[in-house]
Design a protein around this motif. Structure first.
Motif, PDB file in Angstrom:
ATOM      1  N   SER A 141       0.834  -1.212   0.000  1.00  7.62           N
ATOM      2  CA  SER A 141       0.000   0.000   0.000  1.00  7.62           C
ATOM      3  C   SER A 141       0.863   1.254   0.000  1.00  7.62           C
ATOM      4  O   SER A 141       0.499   2.277  -0.593  1.00  7.62           O
ATOM      5  CB  SER A 141      -0.928   0.001   1.219  1.00  7.62           C
ATOM      6  OG  SER A 141      -1.807  -1.105   1.194  1.00  7.62           O
ATOM      7  N   GLY A 142       2.028   1.176   0.657  1.00  6.87           N
ATOM      8  CA  GLY A 142       2.943   2.313   0.643  1.00  6.87           C
ATOM      9  C   GLY A 142       3.481   2.589  -0.753  1.00  6.87           C
ATOM     10  O   GLY A 142       3.592   3.751  -1.176  1.00  6.87           O
ATOM     11  N   VAL A 143       3.823   1.518  -1.479  1.00  4.72           N
ATOM     12  CA  VAL A 143       4.287   1.684  -2.860  1.00  4.72           C
ATOM     13  C   VAL A 143       3.190   2.285  -3.733  1.00  4.72           C
ATOM     14  O   VAL A 143       3.436   3.166  -4.571  1.00  4.72           O
ATOM     15  CB  VAL A 143       4.746   0.324  -3.422  1.00  4.72           C
ATOM     16  CG1 VAL A 143       5.120   0.445  -4.896  1.00  4.72           C
ATOM     17  CG2 VAL A 143       5.915  -0.223  -2.615  1.00  4.72           C
ATOM     18  N   GLU A 144       1.968   1.831  -3.523  1.00  8.01           N
ATOM     19  CA  GLU A 144       0.850   2.349  -4.305  1.00  8.01           C
ATOM     20  C   GLU A 144       0.614   3.835  -4.026  1.00  8.01           C
ATOM     21  O   GLU A 144       0.343   4.615  -4.948  1.00  8.01           O
ATOM     22  CB  GLU A 144      -0.411   1.543  -3.985  1.00  8.01           C
ATOM     23  CG  GLU A 144      -1.691   2.065  -4.635  1.00  8.01           C
ATOM     24  CD  GLU A 144      -1.639   2.045  -6.168  1.00  8.01           C
ATOM     25  OE1 GLU A 144      -2.375   2.837  -6.776  1.00  8.01           O
ATOM     26  OE2 GLU A 144      -0.869   1.231  -6.723  1.00  8.01           O
ATOM     27  N   LEU A 145       0.736   4.257  -2.768  1.00  5.12           N
ATOM     28  CA  LEU A 145       0.544   5.662  -2.438  1.00  5.12           C
ATOM     29  C   LEU A 145       1.614   6.520  -3.103  1.00  5.12           C
ATOM     30  O   LEU A 145       1.313   7.608  -3.629  1.00  5.12           O
ATOM     31  CB  LEU A 145       0.581   5.855  -0.918  1.00  5.12           C
ATOM     32  CG  LEU A 145       0.456   7.309  -0.443  1.00  5.12           C
ATOM     33  CD1 LEU A 145      -0.828   7.949  -0.937  1.00  5.12           C
ATOM     34  CD2 LEU A 145       0.544   7.391   1.077  1.00  5.12           C
ATOM     35  N   ILE A 146       2.861   6.056  -3.099  1.00  2.00           N
ATOM     36  CA  ILE A 146       3.921   6.818  -3.754  1.00  2.00           C
ATOM     37  C   ILE A 146       3.647   6.959  -5.245  1.00  2.00           C
ATOM     38  O   ILE A 146       3.862   8.021  -5.849  1.00  2.00           O
ATOM     39  CB  ILE A 146       5.285   6.148  -3.499  1.00  2.00           C
ATOM     40  CG1 ILE A 146       5.683   6.317  -2.029  1.00  2.00           C
ATOM     41  CG2 ILE A 146       6.357   6.728  -4.414  1.00  2.00           C
ATOM     42  CD1 ILE A 146       7.009   5.675  -1.670  1.00  2.00           C
ATOM     43  N   ASN A 147       3.121   5.912  -5.872  1.00  2.00           N
ATOM     44  CA  ASN A 147       2.774   5.985  -7.286  1.00  2.00           C
ATOM     45  C   ASN A 147       1.657   6.998  -7.531  1.00  2.00           C
ATOM     46  O   ASN A 147       1.681   7.738  -8.529  1.00  2.00           O
ATOM     47  CB  ASN A 147       2.363   4.601  -7.802  1.00  2.00           C
ATOM     48  CG  ASN A 147       3.524   3.632  -7.894  1.00  2.00           C
ATOM     49  OD1 ASN A 147       4.671   4.041  -8.066  1.00  2.00           O
ATOM     50  ND2 ASN A 147       3.239   2.344  -7.760  1.00  2.00           N
ATOM     51  N   VAL A 152       0.190  12.655  -9.557  1.00  2.00           N
ATOM     52  CA  VAL A 152      -0.383  13.982  -9.345  1.00  2.00           C
ATOM     53  C   VAL A 152       0.646  15.081  -9.589  1.00  2.00           C
ATOM     54  O   VAL A 152       0.346  16.130 -10.166  1.00  2.00           O
ATOM     55  CB  VAL A 152      -0.962  14.093  -7.912  1.00  2.00           C
ATOM     56  CG1 VAL A 152      -1.343  15.536  -7.593  1.00  2.00           C
ATOM     57  CG2 VAL A 152      -2.184  13.190  -7.768  1.00  2.00           C
ATOM     58  N   VAL A 153       1.888  14.846  -9.168  1.00  6.14           N
ATOM     59  CA  VAL A 153       2.895  15.920  -9.192  1.00  6.14           C
ATOM     60  C   VAL A 153       3.895  15.793 -10.339  1.00  6.14           C
ATOM     61  O   VAL A 153       4.823  16.598 -10.441  1.00  6.14           O
ATOM     62  CB  VAL A 153       3.662  15.968  -7.849  1.00  6.14           C
ATOM     63  CG1 VAL A 153       2.709  16.174  -6.703  1.00  6.14           C
ATOM     64  CG2 VAL A 153       4.484  14.683  -7.643  1.00  6.14           C
ATOM     65  N   GLU A 154       3.722  14.797 -11.223  1.00 14.34           N
ATOM     66  CA  GLU A 154       4.722  14.589 -12.273  1.00 14.34           C
ATOM     67  C   GLU A 154       4.805  15.764 -13.238  1.00 14.34           C
ATOM     68  O   GLU A 154       5.853  16.001 -13.859  1.00 14.34           O
ATOM     69  CB  GLU A 154       4.416  13.300 -13.041  1.00 14.34           C
ATOM     70  CG  GLU A 154       3.088  13.296 -13.779  1.00 14.34           C
ATOM     71  CD  GLU A 154       2.885  12.016 -14.566  1.00 14.34           C
ATOM     72  OE1 GLU A 154       3.910  11.386 -14.903  1.00 14.34           O
ATOM     73  OE2 GLU A 154       1.728  11.644 -14.836  1.00 14.34           O
ATOM     74  N   THR A 155       3.725  16.531 -13.408  1.00 14.59           N
ATOM     75  CA  THR A 155       3.747  17.671 -14.322  1.00 14.59           C
ATOM     76  C   THR A 155       4.089  18.981 -13.616  1.00 14.59           C
ATOM     77  O   THR A 155       4.079  20.029 -14.256  1.00 14.59           O
ATOM     78  CB  THR A 155       2.378  17.809 -15.008  1.00 14.59           C
ATOM     79  OG1 THR A 155       1.360  17.984 -14.013  1.00 14.59           O
ATOM     80  CG2 THR A 155       2.061  16.572 -15.842  1.00 14.59           C
TER      81      THR A 155
END
Length: 209
Positions: A141-147, A152-155
């Motif tokens: 779940s931690g990996v999924e949250l980071i993804n 959201v912030v990649e742009t």
């Protein structure tokens, strides 16, 4: 053969009605008919001469002398202003990051902290940072949250510092290195991260009977 006897109407005597001078109040007044809730009341303006002033009256001389108009809403000299929402009234997540950020004062940072959920101010190495910690169901779940945060912030030019801490924690930190502290960009990104769905990643609360 039976005979039919005709009785004249005038042969009946009707006793006079003794009506009181004033009738008592109608006990069924509360049960008067009311229009259905969906009925719309339409006010029709009557075209013709006059100013179409329904039910209005001119003020009495005593009312004019008391300047009663100064105390009522809608006085003629009232100044009306259209207030444009300022930065504090807008949602931070709807704002865009600035290419020329400026450092926020401690008071401004404390005020903006009320607009983000779960974030706190931390001071590490003399630099104030914005920090948030999530406790999730498991490592996956931690990996999924980071993804999700990355999507959201990649742009955005302003990226958070993300840490996956075993077994089930994710820590995010935001600051602006170019100014050596916090800027508006940090709170804008924090507000955008707050809108990420996490209900399926956090542990379920136990329901006690």
């Amino acid at each position: 053969m039976a005979s039919i006897t005709t009785i004249a109407r005038s042969s009946f005597s009707t006793p006079p009605l003794n009506l009181p001078s004033s009738f008592p109040p109608n006990p069924c007044r509360k049960n008067m008919y009311a229009p259905p809730k969906h009925t719309k009341l339409i006010t029709l303006a009557i075209e013709g001469e006059g100013d179409n002033d329904f039910g209005a009256r001119d003020p009495f001389p005593a009312e004019i002398e008391s300047n009663f108009g100064d105390k009522v809403l809608g006085f003629g000299s009232t100044e009306h202003k259209i207030l444009i929402p300022n930065l504090a009234a807008l949602s931070l997540s709807r704002l865009e990051c600035s290419n020329k950020p400026f450092a926020l004062s401690e008071q401004d940072a404390q005020n903006l902290l009320r607009k983000v959920v779960g974030w706190r101010l931390s001071n590490e190495g003399g630099m104030v940072r914005l920090q948030c910690l999530w406790k999730l169901k498991d490592f996956k779940s931690g990996v999924e949250l980071i993804n999700r945060i990355y999507n959201v912030v990649e742009t955005i030019e302003h990226l958070p510092n993300l840490h996956l801490e075993p077994p089930n924690q994710v820590r995010a930190e935001l600051w602006t290195p170019s100014i050596g502290g916090l800027s508006m960009n940090d709170f804008i990104v924090a507000a955008k991260i707050d809108e990420i769905k996490t209900s399926d990643l956090v542990p379920r609360k136990r329901a006690w009977a």
